[in-house]
Design an enzyme around this catalytic site. Structure first.
Site, mmCIF file in Angstrom:
data_model
loop_
_atom_site.group_PDB
_atom_site.id
_atom_site.type_symbol
_atom_site.label_atom_id
_atom_site.label_comp_id
_atom_site.label_asym_id
_atom_site.label_seq_id
_atom_site.Cartn_x
_atom_site.Cartn_y
_atom_site.Cartn_z
ATOM 1 C CG HIS A 162 45.356 41.301 32.459
ATOM 2 N ND1 HIS A 162 44.072 41.597 32.847
ATOM 3 C CD2 HIS A 162 45.371 39.975 32.163
ATOM 4 C CE1 HIS A 162 43.334 40.503 32.786
ATOM 5 N NE2 HIS A 162 44.095 39.501 32.376
ATOM 6 C CG ASN A 174 45.718 47.461 32.403
ATOM 7 O OD1 ASN A 174 45.451 47.905 33.517
ATOM 8 N ND2 ASN A 174 45.265 46.283 31.982
ATOM 9 N N GLY A 210 45.885 49.669 45.929
ATOM 10 C CA GLY A 210 47.015 50.406 45.384
ATOM 11 C C GLY A 210 48.375 49.762 45.579
ATOM 12 C CB THR A 211 49.604 46.256 45.954
ATOM 13 O OG1 THR A 211 48.851 45.693 44.875
ATOM 14 C CG2 THR A 211 48.899 45.970 47.275
#
Length: 208
Positions: free
Chosen positions: A110, A108, A12-13
């Site tokens: 990536h 998102n 969860g950074t």
């Protein structure tokens, strides 16, 4: 107030980067109302709880097929009245039902400069391994809208990170997170919360 739901699968950074920027006031007019993990016991859930954010696990393995999983996720996010869904290191596959229900409201992060080193199977450390194997001089991170095909949606923001001669996949991964991911993911959420994003075909326009 923009209500955000965050999908996670690990430490969860990127979630922490969002939490920090909201608490600092960099991102205004929004709040994270729920964090959903695809795995039990991941540290991302603890991060959420430390900041008073509701956190739960909805694991793919508990559902017969992808459609049932989609429906479970949809039910949860709709109950939370979520406006924007952020995939922050979420490694489970989302199906057509989920993607269509929240079309234009899922983003998102990536760890590469799409369209390089992306698509099915490119997650975690793999994009960094492939970047080093290919010998590129520059890599980075991309925030994009989510469509059914992996990493195929319109690009919101990208940031480049130079590759060093002595990089390993692990050192490169760490630097891409610190120099790119933790900057552009909060920035993308900020732009969306301020109504500064519009999409024309594949082009994302950012208002001044």
């Amino acid at each position: 107030m923009l209500k955000i739901g965050v999908l996670v699968s690990g430490g969860g950074t990127n979630l922490q980067a969002l939490i920090d920027k909201i608490e600092e006031g960099y991102i205004g007019n929004c709040s994270i109302v729920t964090v959903v993990s695809s795995k039990e016991g991941v540290y991302a859930l603890e991060r959420a709880k430390k900041h008073g954010i509701s956190a739960t696990c909805i694991a793919r393995k508990n559902y017969a097929d992808i459609k049932e999983y989609d429906e479970a996720l949809i039910k949860h996010f709709e109950e939370c009245k979520v406006d924007l869904i952020v995939m922050a290191g979420f490694l489970s596959i989302l199906g057509e039902t989920f993607v269509q229900r929240f079309k234009g409201r899922i983003i998102n992060i990536h760890p590469s400069l799409i369209p390089s080193f992306c698509g099915k199977g490119y997650y975690g450390i793999i994009p960094h391994q492939k970047a080093l194997e290919y010998g590129v001089k520059v890599t980075g991170a991309t925030v994009h809208f989510v469509e059914l095909e992996a990493d195929s949606g319109p690009i919101i923001l990208q940031k480049a990170v130079y590759v060093k001669d002595d990089d390993t996949p692990e050192t490169l991964q760490k630097r891409v997170m610190e120099e790119a991911e933790w900057e552009i993911l909060p920035k993308a959420v900020k732009l969306i919360s301020e109504g500064k994003i519009s999409v024309e075909g594949r082009r994302v326009r950012i208002k001044d």
